[in-house]
Design a protein around this motif. Structure first.
Motif, mmCIF file in Angstrom:
data_model
loop_
_atom_site.group_PDB
_atom_site.id
_atom_site.type_symbol
_atom_site.label_atom_id
_atom_site.label_comp_id
_atom_site.label_asym_id
_atom_site.label_seq_id
_atom_site.Cartn_x
_atom_site.Cartn_y
_atom_site.Cartn_z
ATOM 1 N N GLY A 28 0.796 -1.235 0.000
ATOM 2 C CA GLY A 28 0.000 0.000 0.000
ATOM 3 C C GLY A 28 0.821 1.274 0.000
ATOM 4 N N GLN A 29 2.050 1.206 -0.509
ATOM 5 C CA GLN A 29 2.888 2.409 -0.571
ATOM 6 C C GLN A 29 2.868 2.974 -1.983
ATOM 7 N N LEU A 30 2.641 4.269 -2.076
ATOM 8 C CA LEU A 30 2.585 4.909 -3.391
ATOM 9 C C LEU A 30 4.021 5.159 -3.870
ATOM 10 N N ALA A 31 4.701 4.064 -4.235
ATOM 11 C CA ALA A 31 6.118 4.164 -4.625
ATOM 12 C C ALA A 31 6.271 3.763 -6.092
ATOM 13 N N PHE A 32 7.027 4.551 -6.840
ATOM 14 C CA PHE A 32 7.155 4.318 -8.281
ATOM 15 C C PHE A 32 8.611 4.090 -8.701
ATOM 16 N N SER A 58 13.531 2.283 -0.231
ATOM 17 C CA SER A 58 12.753 2.132 1.019
ATOM 18 C C SER A 58 13.196 3.128 2.082
ATOM 19 N N SER A 59 14.415 3.667 1.918
ATOM 20 C CA SER A 59 14.920 4.564 2.963
ATOM 21 C C SER A 59 14.006 5.782 3.119
ATOM 22 N N ALA A 60 13.408 6.213 1.995
ATOM 23 C CA ALA A 60 12.475 7.347 2.083
ATOM 24 C C ALA A 60 11.242 6.939 2.893
ATOM 25 N N ALA A 61 10.729 5.735 2.573
ATOM 26 C CA ALA A 61 9.533 5.270 3.284
ATOM 27 C C ALA A 61 9.831 5.076 4.767
ATOM 28 N N LEU A 62 11.041 4.624 5.072
ATOM 29 C CA LEU A 62 11.404 4.379 6.470
ATOM 30 C C LEU A 62 11.527 5.671 7.263
ATOM 31 N N ARG A 63 11.754 6.763 6.545
ATOM 32 C CA ARG A 63 11.839 8.057 7.246
ATOM 33 C C ARG A 63 10.445 8.673 7.404
ATOM 34 N N GLY A 64 9.438 7.878 7.145
ATOM 35 C CA GLY A 64 8.074 8.344 7.387
ATOM 36 C C GLY A 64 7.460 9.104 6.223
ATOM 37 N N ILE A 65 8.157 9.107 5.079
ATOM 38 C CA ILE A 65 7.601 9.813 3.918
ATOM 39 C C ILE A 65 6.563 8.906 3.271
ATOM 40 N N ARG A 66 5.401 9.433 3.027
ATOM 41 C CA ARG A 66 4.308 8.616 2.522
ATOM 42 C C ARG A 66 3.560 9.348 1.406
ATOM 43 N N GLU A 109 -0.837 1.084 9.605
ATOM 44 C CA GLU A 109 0.558 0.909 10.008
ATOM 45 C C GLU A 109 0.738 1.075 11.517
ATOM 46 N N ILE A 110 0.012 2.051 12.081
ATOM 47 C CA ILE A 110 0.172 2.319 13.516
ATOM 48 C C ILE A 110 -0.381 1.148 14.321
ATOM 49 N N ALA A 111 -1.548 0.674 13.917
ATOM 50 C CA ALA A 111 -2.144 -0.466 14.629
ATOM 51 C C ALA A 111 -1.243 -1.686 14.512
ATOM 52 N N THR A 112 -0.625 -1.869 13.361
ATOM 53 C CA THR A 112 0.268 -3.010 13.165
ATOM 54 C C THR A 112 1.464 -2.909 14.112
ATOM 55 N N ALA A 113 2.020 -1.718 14.192
ATOM 56 C CA ALA A 113 3.173 -1.509 15.076
ATOM 57 C C ALA A 113 2.798 -1.784 16.527
ATOM 58 N N SER A 114 1.550 -1.457 16.860
ATOM 59 C CA SER A 114 1.118 -1.655 18.249
ATOM 60 C C SER A 114 1.040 -3.140 18.595
ATOM 61 N N LEU A 115 1.022 -4.002 17.562
ATOM 62 C CA LEU A 115 0.998 -5.456 17.795
ATOM 63 C C LEU A 115 2.412 -6.037 17.825
ATOM 64 N N ILE A 169 4.671 -5.750 15.680
ATOM 65 C CA ILE A 169 5.195 -6.166 14.366
ATOM 66 C C ILE A 169 6.170 -5.081 13.902
ATOM 67 N N PRO A 170 7.390 -5.455 13.559
ATOM 68 C CA PRO A 170 8.373 -4.439 13.157
ATOM 69 C C PRO A 170 8.051 -3.894 11.756
ATOM 70 N N THR A 171 7.220 -2.876 11.740
ATOM 71 C CA THR A 171 6.721 -2.367 10.442
ATOM 72 C C THR A 171 7.860 -1.868 9.544
ATOM 73 N N ALA A 172 8.886 -1.264 10.152
ATOM 74 C CA ALA A 172 10.002 -0.768 9.340
ATOM 75 C C ALA A 172 10.657 -1.921 8.595
ATOM 76 N N ARG A 173 10.834 -3.034 9.294
ATOM 77 C CA ARG A 173 11.471 -4.185 8.652
ATOM 78 C C ARG A 173 10.570 -4.752 7.547
ATOM 79 N N VAL A 174 9.278 -4.740 7.788
ATOM 80 C CA VAL A 174 8.329 -5.241 6.785
ATOM 81 C C VAL A 174 8.418 -4.390 5.507
ATOM 82 N N ILE A 175 8.459 -3.074 5.723
ATOM 83 C CA ILE A 175 8.556 -2.162 4.564
ATOM 84 C C ILE A 175 9.881 -2.384 3.826
ATOM 85 N N LEU A 176 10.943 -2.480 4.589
ATOM 86 C CA LEU A 176 12.275 -2.659 4.011
ATOM 87 C C LEU A 176 12.343 -3.943 3.177
#
Lengths: 323, 392
Positions: free
Chosen positions: A57-61, A104-112, A196-202, A204-211
């Motif tokens: 679900g990331q708008l990445a091109f 992914s480094s951009a996404a990991l810095r919270g850019i969405r 993403e926030i709800a996932t992190a609250s469980l 789940i390492p969301t950053a690693r998933v994105i990476l």
């Protein structure tokens, strides 16, 4: 939920397609075989794209950047270092994965959202600039031809030999992606997409998933780039521009966002369609646009949704199914 | 003896299918009344304006067909779109070769596509005449079945330098160019030619694409005081450069531009005749586009394509089409692909009546057009020149 029998049928269906395809060269000529080979490459490109844009679900091109990195890596390793082309495929995939890591480094810095879209688009254009201006390595605007090569005594310019190699790589990567998506990791990918926030609250390492998603996407598309390099035999910077990106995006949408089956369907349809439209010189773009628009209007969830309606064996649910 | 005869009979029997296949390949795409020719071009996509480059050739086919064809055979064009994209171009070539089974290929804009096609077409072995794309690498190193029917990049670059040195007293030459391969495809052969003639450029400057001011470059040139400037710049940047040259009092220095710029379009861009009065461009034709010698060709195109808006591109492929027809006539009615290739290699100093330089193809060299004329303003009128002060 599909029954055990339907699940078994699904497994059979998955393997039946490549087995039947083994006989396809008996019914093709050099032209149609070339188109089929192009479809297999498109399947991988679309698969990698839909993983990030549909499943994660990331708008990445950055997809076209990974594709170009893979193609140029394969061409450079073959032409400059003399590696056999077949050995360049995993290496091209690895460099594509490195591209995925960078993107992914951009996404990991919270850019969405749109910001991520622009940054990843810029990444693609930056790579194209690099191909153009690294002439000793990439050949600049003249592009880089792959050396002529043979395998098993057959020239690699032979489309049938290429088909079997492309088919092997495609089946392997599609199966690996399906397995990945059916794993705990795949479920985490979709959880990130939903919230993403709800996932992190469980925990789940969301950053690693994105990476990892970006890296796997880069690997798959990088491998596709290596196949493309051999497919055309000569890589040029223009092959990795916005037009390619738009075509890949259309394949994802027409097939069905976030669906492996959709990636296959979208890639096959939109690779074949322009060839059928050759009969209408000058009108191809118009017809192409109309057909894509018609599919999206009538089937917003893509062609995969049509098959899902026909049979439950086409339903893709990435949770653990009880045996 | 009997044994030998039997052996020969067995050998002949064994070889028969291969020979039949060869014979079939030689005449593929050929019937008693038609020669099918695959014509590839960018009919869609960003570079579709280049498809105009095939119009002249197609009109020439129509003209030949109206006059009865070649030895009773009509030239039947099968068009395929490359969209100026290598993958789509390869698909087009493979379709024409293996599905449509054309006798030969002619056409192609977009050097990148032509370069990607080269291995496939070389392997297929059927004759291919390149009628627009200019990259030298399409036909060099030599491929037995690939012929270049327009001046290549190096031919144009050398023609630029030759024109510059044809001006009496030219010793101090400066070069200004974009830092891309398009510019280098002109400037590097020009440099080579200058070097062969013992001339080293005294200034080599860069002007990037999109730059809107050339003051720095012009001031640098003012220190060098060149006799002639070679400018490998796109049209927009050329206009800016010429404007600034005049602004700093250097408008009298002659400037030699590429085939990528048009004399009158450059004048339109600057809007000031004084800026372009000493500007010259590569021009591959015998006359101005609206000149008397070009008039019949323009009329021919309009006869078959009434809506065609004539431009430089519209005429570029006619010369190679004429050379092809001449070779087909030379072969006679018993046409095969090998015979056509042999006949093309016999084309010598073929005056097309439209290209400024003749076409010569030999077994050792398939780059047929070795030079180009130049266009410049003489007494305020655009004029085609062979050399400095020598009208064509």
């Amino acid at each position: 939920m599909p029954s055990p029998r339907q699940r078994q049928l699904r497994t059979w269906a998955f393997w039946a397609v490549p087995v039947l395809l083994l006989f396809l060269p008996l019914a093709t000529n050099a032209y149609t075989q070339f188109i089929v080979n192009g479809m297999l490459i498109s399947v991988l490109v679309t698969l990698g794209f839909t993983l990030v844009i549909g499943n994660l679900g990331q708008l990445a091109f950055a997809n076209t950047a990974f594709f170009g990195i893979g193609a140029y890596a394969s061409a450079i390793l073959s032409a400059k270092l003399g590696l056999p082309w077949i050995a360049t495929i995993p290496l091209a995939g690895a460099l594509g994965a490195l591209g995925g890591f960078l993107a992914s480094s951009a996404a990991l810095r919270g850019i969405r959202s749109y910001y991520l879209a622009i940054i990843t688009l810029a990444f693609g254009e930056l790579m194209r600039w690099a191909y153009l201006h690294s002439k000793p390595l990439t050949g600049g605007t003249d592009g880089l031809p792959l050396p002529r090569e043979a395998m098993f005594g057959i020239s690699l310019s032979d489309d049938t030999l290429k088909f079997y190699i492309f088919l092997g790589v495609t089946v392997l990567l599609v199966k690996a992606t399906l397995n990945l998506m059916r794993s705990r990791f795949g479920r985490a990918v979709m959880a990130v997409r939903e919230n993403e926030i709800a996932t992190a609250s469980l925990a789940i390492p969301t950053a690693r998933v994105i990476l990892v998603s970006f890296i796997w996407s880069g690997f798959v598309v990088g491998c596709a780039g290596a196949l493309f390099a051999r497919h055309v035999g000569h890589v040029f910077p223009e092959s990795f521009g916005m037009l390619h990106l738009i075509a890949s995006f259309a394949m994802v949408l027409v097939g069905g966002l976030g669906s492996v089956l959709g990636a296959v369907l979208g890639a096959v349809l939109l690779t074949a369609l322009p060839e059928y439209l050759r009969a209408f010189p000058g009108m191809e773009e118009l017809f192409f646009g109309l057909i894509v628009a018609a599919v999206l209007v009538t089937m917003p969830m893509g062609l995969a949704s049509l098959l899902r309606r026909l049979s439950p064996i086409f339903v893709e649910r990435y949770y653990r199914e009880e045996s | 003896m009997n044994k030998l005869t039997s052996l020969m009979a067995v050998a002949a029997f064994a070889a028969a299918p291969a020979l039949a296949q060869d014979a079939e390949w030689e005449t593929q795409g050929l019937t008693d009344d038609a020669i099918t020719i695959g014509v590839m071009g960018p009919f869609s996509g960003n570079a579709s304006s280049y498809s105009k480059a095939l119009i002249g050739m197609m009109a020439y086919y129509d003209k030949v067909n109206e006059e009865g064809g070649v030895h009773g055979r009509k030239l039947v064009a099968v068009q395929e779109d490359t969209a100026c994209d290598s993958a789509k171009g390869l698909a087009a070539a493979k379709k024409l070769i293996s599905q449509d089974e054309v006798f030969m290929l002619q056409g192609n804009s977009c050097s990148g596509v032509a370069l990607a096609l080269r291995p496939t077409i070389e392997e297929a072995g059927l004759p291919w005449i390149v009628a627009h794309a200019v990259s030298d690498s399409i036909s060099d190193p030599l491929a037995g079945n690939i012929f270049h029917g327009v001046p290549t990049g190096s031919a144009n670059g050398r023609a630029m330098a030759a024109f510059v040195l044809s001006k009496p007293g030219t010793e101090n030459v400066a070069i200004i160019e974009h830092s891309n391969d398009w510019a280098h495809s002109y400037s590097n052969p020009a440099r080579d030619y200058l070097k062969e003639q013992g001339v080293e450029p005294t200034a080599e400057l860069t002007m990037e694409r999109g730059q809107t001011d050339a003051t720095a470059q012009v001031l640098k040139l003012r220190q060098n005081k060149p006799d002639f400037i070679i400018a490998a710049l796109y049209e927009a940047e050329t206009a800016i450069f010429l404007r600034d040259l005049k602004k700093y009092g250097m408008g009298d220095i002659p400037v030699m531009g590429t085939a990528g710029t048009d004399l009158e379009n450059t004048l339109k861009r600057t809007g000031d005749f004084d800026t372009v009065k000493n500007y010259h461009v590569i021009h591959s034709y015998v006359d101005n586009l609206d000149g008397e010698k070009m008039k019949p060709w323009g009329e021919m195109i309009h006869k078959y394509y009434p809506d065609e808006e004539l431009s430089t591109f519209s005429f570029v492929s006619i010369g190679s089409a004429e050379a092809l027809v001449s070779a087909l006539e030379a072969v006679g009615p018993d046409l095969t692909r090998s015979k056509l290739i042999a006949a093309l290699e016999e084309v010598r100093d073929f005056d097309t009546g439209i290209l400024s330089d003749p076409i010569t193809w030999t077994p050792e060299d398939h780059q047929g057009v070795k030079g180009s004329a130049v266009a410049g303003f003489v007494d305020g009128e655009p004029t085609v020149l062979k050399a400095w002060g020598q009208p064509y």
